[in-house]
Write a protein that holds these residues in place. Structure first.
Motif, PDB file in Angstrom:
ATOM      1  N   PRO A 122       0.859  -1.190   0.000  1.00 47.70           N
ATOM      2  CA  PRO A 122       0.000   0.000   0.000  1.00 47.70           C
ATOM      3  C   PRO A 122       0.896   1.241   0.000  1.00 47.70           C
ATOM      4  CG  PRO A 122      -0.647  -1.520   1.747  1.00 47.70           C
ATOM      5  CD  PRO A 122       0.621  -2.043   1.159  1.00 47.70           C
ATOM      6  N   THR A 123       0.508   2.248  -0.760  1.00 50.69           N
ATOM      7  CA  THR A 123       1.342   3.433  -0.938  1.00 50.69           C
ATOM      8  C   THR A 123       0.550   4.698  -0.640  1.00 50.69           C
ATOM      9  OG1 THR A 123       2.640   2.291  -2.623  1.00 50.69           O
ATOM     10  CG2 THR A 123       2.768   4.688  -2.622  1.00 50.69           C
ATOM     11  N   VAL A 124       1.217   5.647   0.029  1.00 46.92           N
ATOM     12  CA  VAL A 124       0.626   6.954   0.294  1.00 46.92           C
ATOM     13  C   VAL A 124       1.591   8.004  -0.243  1.00 46.92           C
ATOM     14  CG1 VAL A 124      -0.298   8.535   2.020  1.00 46.92           C
ATOM     15  CG2 VAL A 124      -0.498   6.063   2.376  1.00 46.92           C
ATOM     16  N   LEU A 125       1.076   8.879  -1.089  1.00 48.62           N
ATOM     17  CA  LEU A 125       1.849   9.962  -1.694  1.00 48.62           C
ATOM     18  C   LEU A 125       1.462  11.262  -1.016  1.00 48.62           C
ATOM     19  CD1 LEU A 125       3.705  11.141  -3.954  1.00 48.62           C
ATOM     20  CD2 LEU A 125       1.675  11.150  -5.436  1.00 48.62           C
ATOM     21  N   ASP A 126       2.463  12.011  -0.555  1.00 48.36           N
ATOM     22  CA  ASP A 126       2.169  13.285   0.088  1.00 48.36           C
ATOM     23  C   ASP A 126       1.463  14.216  -0.895  1.00 48.36           C
ATOM     24  OD1 ASP A 126       2.483  15.118   2.428  1.00 48.36           O
ATOM     25  OD2 ASP A 126       3.550  16.300   0.922  1.00 48.36           O
ATOM     26  N   GLU A 127       0.430  14.907  -0.390  1.00 48.13           N
ATOM     27  CA  GLU A 127      -0.387  15.763  -1.249  1.00 48.13           C
ATOM     28  C   GLU A 127       0.399  16.918  -1.875  1.00 48.13           C
ATOM     29  OE1 GLU A 127      -3.558  17.343   1.134  1.00 48.13           O
ATOM     30  OE2 GLU A 127      -2.239  18.716   2.224  1.00 48.13           O
ATOM     31  N   SER A 128       1.559  17.262  -1.327  1.00 51.26           N
ATOM     32  CA  SER A 128       2.349  18.351  -1.902  1.00 51.26           C
ATOM     33  C   SER A 128       2.827  18.016  -3.311  1.00 51.26           C
ATOM     34  CB  SER A 128       3.544  18.689  -1.009  1.00 51.26           C
ATOM     35  OG  SER A 128       4.491  17.629  -1.010  1.00 51.26           O
ATOM     36  N   ALA A 129       2.845  16.747  -3.671  1.00 60.69           N
ATOM     37  CA  ALA A 129       3.276  16.345  -5.013  1.00 60.69           C
ATOM     38  C   ALA A 129       2.399  16.979  -6.088  1.00 60.69           C
ATOM     39  CB  ALA A 129       3.252  14.825  -5.151  1.00 60.69           C
ATOM     40  N   SER A 130       1.110  17.155  -5.784  1.00 57.14           N
ATOM     41  CA  SER A 130       0.183  17.683  -6.789  1.00 57.14           C
ATOM     42  C   SER A 130       0.450  19.148  -7.127  1.00 57.14           C
ATOM     43  CB  SER A 130      -1.258  17.489  -6.325  1.00 57.14           C
ATOM     44  OG  SER A 130      -1.465  18.178  -5.111  1.00 57.14           O
ATOM     45  N   ALA A 131       1.303  19.818  -6.376  1.00 57.00           N
ATOM     46  CA  ALA A 131       1.642  21.212  -6.663  1.00 57.00           C
ATOM     47  C   ALA A 131       2.671  21.334  -7.791  1.00 57.00           C
ATOM     48  CB  ALA A 131       2.183  21.889  -5.408  1.00 57.00           C
ATOM     49  N   HIS A 132       3.198  20.198  -8.258  1.00 61.92           N
ATOM     50  CA  HIS A 132       4.258  20.211  -9.268  1.00 61.92           C
ATOM     51  C   HIS A 132       3.813  19.453 -10.519  1.00 61.92           C
ATOM     52  CE1 HIS A 132       6.812  21.533  -5.977  1.00 61.92           C
ATOM     53  NE2 HIS A 132       6.380  20.505  -5.282  1.00 61.92           N
ATOM     54  N   PRO A 133       4.207  19.931 -11.698  1.00 57.70           N
ATOM     55  CA  PRO A 133       3.853  19.190 -12.915  1.00 57.70           C
ATOM     56  C   PRO A 133       4.553  17.838 -12.965  1.00 57.70           C
ATOM     57  CG  PRO A 133       5.202  21.123 -13.459  1.00 57.70           C
ATOM     58  CD  PRO A 133       4.913  21.180 -11.985  1.00 57.70           C
ATOM     59  N   GLY A 143      21.623   6.784  -7.140  1.00 57.09           N
ATOM     60  CA  GLY A 143      22.175   7.501  -8.289  1.00 57.09           C
ATOM     61  C   GLY A 143      21.286   7.479  -9.512  1.00 57.09           C
ATOM     62  N   LEU A 144      20.058   6.985  -9.373  1.00 52.96           N
ATOM     63  CA  LEU A 144      19.142   6.910 -10.509  1.00 52.96           C
ATOM     64  C   LEU A 144      17.748   7.337 -10.057  1.00 52.96           C
ATOM     65  CD1 LEU A 144      19.397   5.961 -13.508  1.00 52.96           C
ATOM     66  CD2 LEU A 144      18.369   3.814 -12.761  1.00 52.96           C
ATOM     67  N   GLU A 145      17.210   8.365 -10.720  1.00 57.61           N
ATOM     68  CA  GLU A 145      15.883   8.892 -10.402  1.00 57.61           C
ATOM     69  C   GLU A 145      15.024   8.895 -11.659  1.00 57.61           C
ATOM     70  OE1 GLU A 145      14.789  10.699  -7.266  1.00 57.61           O
ATOM     71  OE2 GLU A 145      16.441   9.512  -6.469  1.00 57.61           O
ATOM     72  N   VAL A 146      13.710   8.787 -11.470  1.00 56.03           N
ATOM     73  CA  VAL A 146      12.782   8.978 -12.582  1.00 56.03           C
ATOM     74  C   VAL A 146      11.941  10.204 -12.284  1.00 56.03           C
ATOM     75  CG1 VAL A 146      12.612   6.622 -13.459  1.00 56.03           C
ATOM     76  CG2 VAL A 146      11.099   7.326 -11.645  1.00 56.03           C
ATOM     77  N   GLU A 147      11.701  10.977 -13.324  1.00 54.43           N
ATOM     78  CA  GLU A 147      10.843  12.159 -13.229  1.00 54.43           C
ATOM     79  C   GLU A 147       9.558  11.838 -13.974  1.00 54.43           C
ATOM     80  OE1 GLU A 147      10.899  16.887 -14.493  1.00 54.43           O
ATOM     81  OE2 GLU A 147      12.734  15.688 -14.659  1.00 54.43           O
ATOM     82  N   LEU A 148       8.432  12.040 -13.298  1.00 52.09           N
ATOM     83  CA  LEU A 148       7.144  11.743 -13.901  1.00 52.09           C
ATOM     84  C   LEU A 148       6.064  12.601 -13.259  1.00 52.09           C
ATOM     85  CD1 LEU A 148       5.732   8.356 -12.542  1.00 52.09           C
ATOM     86  CD2 LEU A 148       7.583   9.584 -11.471  1.00 52.09           C
ATOM     87  N   ALA A 149       4.899  12.613 -13.858  1.00 53.37           N
ATOM     88  CA  ALA A 149       3.770  13.377 -13.316  1.00 53.37           C
ATOM     89  C   ALA A 149       3.280  12.706 -12.036  1.00 53.37           C
ATOM     90  CB  ALA A 149       2.646  13.452 -14.345  1.00 53.37           C
ATOM     91  N   PRO A 150       2.956  13.498 -11.011  1.00 49.47           N
ATOM     92  CA  PRO A 150       2.489  12.895  -9.756  1.00 49.47           C
ATOM     93  C   PRO A 150       1.224  12.052  -9.943  1.00 49.47           C
ATOM     94  CG  PRO A 150       2.599  15.300  -9.567  1.00 49.47           C
ATOM     95  CD  PRO A 150       3.050  14.938 -10.934  1.00 49.47           C
ATOM     96  N   GLY A 151       0.353  12.458 -10.856  1.00 50.36           N
ATOM     97  CA  GLY A 151      -0.862  11.678 -11.109  1.00 50.36           C
ATOM     98  C   GLY A 151      -0.540  10.304 -11.687  1.00 50.36           C
ATOM     99  N   ASP A 152       0.486  10.238 -12.521  1.00 47.90           N
ATOM    100  CA  ASP A 152       0.912   8.951 -13.075  1.00 47.90           C
ATOM    101  C   ASP A 152       1.476   8.055 -11.976  1.00 47.90           C
ATOM    102  OD1 ASP A 152       0.126   9.595 -15.664  1.00 47.90           O
ATOM    103  OD2 ASP A 152       2.127  10.275 -16.264  1.00 47.90           O
ATOM    104  N   LEU A 153       2.283   8.639 -11.083  1.00 48.36           N
ATOM    105  CA  LEU A 153       2.824   7.859  -9.967  1.00 48.36           C
ATOM    106  C   LEU A 153       1.696   7.338  -9.088  1.00 48.36           C
ATOM    107  CD1 LEU A 153       5.190   6.772  -8.284  1.00 48.36           C
ATOM    108  CD2 LEU A 153       5.200   8.972  -7.076  1.00 48.36           C
ATOM    109  N   ALA A 154       0.753   8.204  -8.763  1.00 51.81           N
ATOM    110  CA  ALA A 154      -0.375   7.795  -7.912  1.00 51.81           C
ATOM    111  C   ALA A 154      -1.190   6.696  -8.585  1.00 51.81           C
ATOM    112  CB  ALA A 154      -1.257   9.001  -7.576  1.00 51.81           C
ATOM    113  N   GLY A 155      -1.415   6.836  -9.875  1.00 56.22           N
ATOM    114  CA  GLY A 155      -2.193   5.835 -10.599  1.00 56.22           C
ATOM    115  C   GLY A 155      -1.510   4.479 -10.662  1.00 56.22           C
ATOM    116  N   LEU A 156      -0.223   4.470 -10.981  1.00 55.67           N
ATOM    117  CA  LEU A 156       0.509   3.211 -11.106  1.00 55.67           C
ATOM    118  C   LEU A 156       0.660   2.482  -9.771  1.00 55.67           C
ATOM    119  CD1 LEU A 156       3.319   4.141 -13.632  1.00 55.67           C
ATOM    120  CD2 LEU A 156       1.434   2.555 -13.986  1.00 55.67           C
TER     121      LEU A 156
END
Length: 167
Positions: A122-133, A143-156
């Motif tokens: 189960p995953t909980v995403l802090d609501e502050s994520a929605s303030a960013h595209p 040393g490896l990060e992915v950049e994606l839309a917060p809505g996509d992260l929440a959905g997946l």
């Protein structure tokens, strides 16, 4: 030093990038040389990528009433354990044993991704994520990060979005 961002192909990717590619979600991979002496994985990532710490999110594994739960919060702040428990209908939360978190997710500490985990938690995403595209989360190794839309992260991740971070 931050390396130029590049799109990583499914072959040779981490479980996180493989999951993103399979889902057809747009993302960008950012890689940098991890410094084992740096005191904070998340702050190191933000500095190396030249991204505001409010847009870089750390993945933490907590024990909520005996069940492992993933919390995704900005590296600029901390996880509010009480708020995390409330977000998933629990009473009490504590940080999970690091070895258990690694075994369960299939990732090493400092490289735990909310995506492509060995056992989906189960995953909980802090609501502050929605303030960013877009936001950045671990791609599954230090040393490896992915950049994606917060809505996509929440959905997946089928994440609950709630106020679980604090400054």
């Amino acid at each position: 030093m931050a390396k130029k961002a590049k799109k990583q192909q499914q072959s040779g990717g981490t479980p996180a990038t493989v999951a993103l590619t399979a889902a057809g979600v747009p993302y960008t991979v950012h890689s940098y040389d991890h410094d084992p002496a740096h005191p904070s994985y998340g702050e190191e990532a933000a500095e190396a990528m030249g991204v505001s710490p409010e847009r870089v999110f750390k993945t933490l594994v907590a024990d909520v009433d005996g069940a492992l739960t993933v919390a995704v919060v900005p590296v600029a702040g901390q996880l509010d354990l009480k708020a995390l428990a409330a977000a998933v209908g629990g009473k009490r939360a504590a940080m999970a044993d690091p070895a258990l978190a690694e075994r369960t997710t299939g990732y090493v500490r400092g490289g735990i991704s909310p995506l492509g985990q060995r056992k989906r938690l189960p995953t909980v995403l802090d609501e502050s994520a929605s303030a960013h595209p877009t936001i950045c989360v671990s791609a599954g190794r230090r040393g490896l990060e992915v950049e994606l839309a917060p809505g996509d992260l929440a959905g997946l991740t089928e994440a609950v979005v709630a106020p679980i971070g604090r400054a």
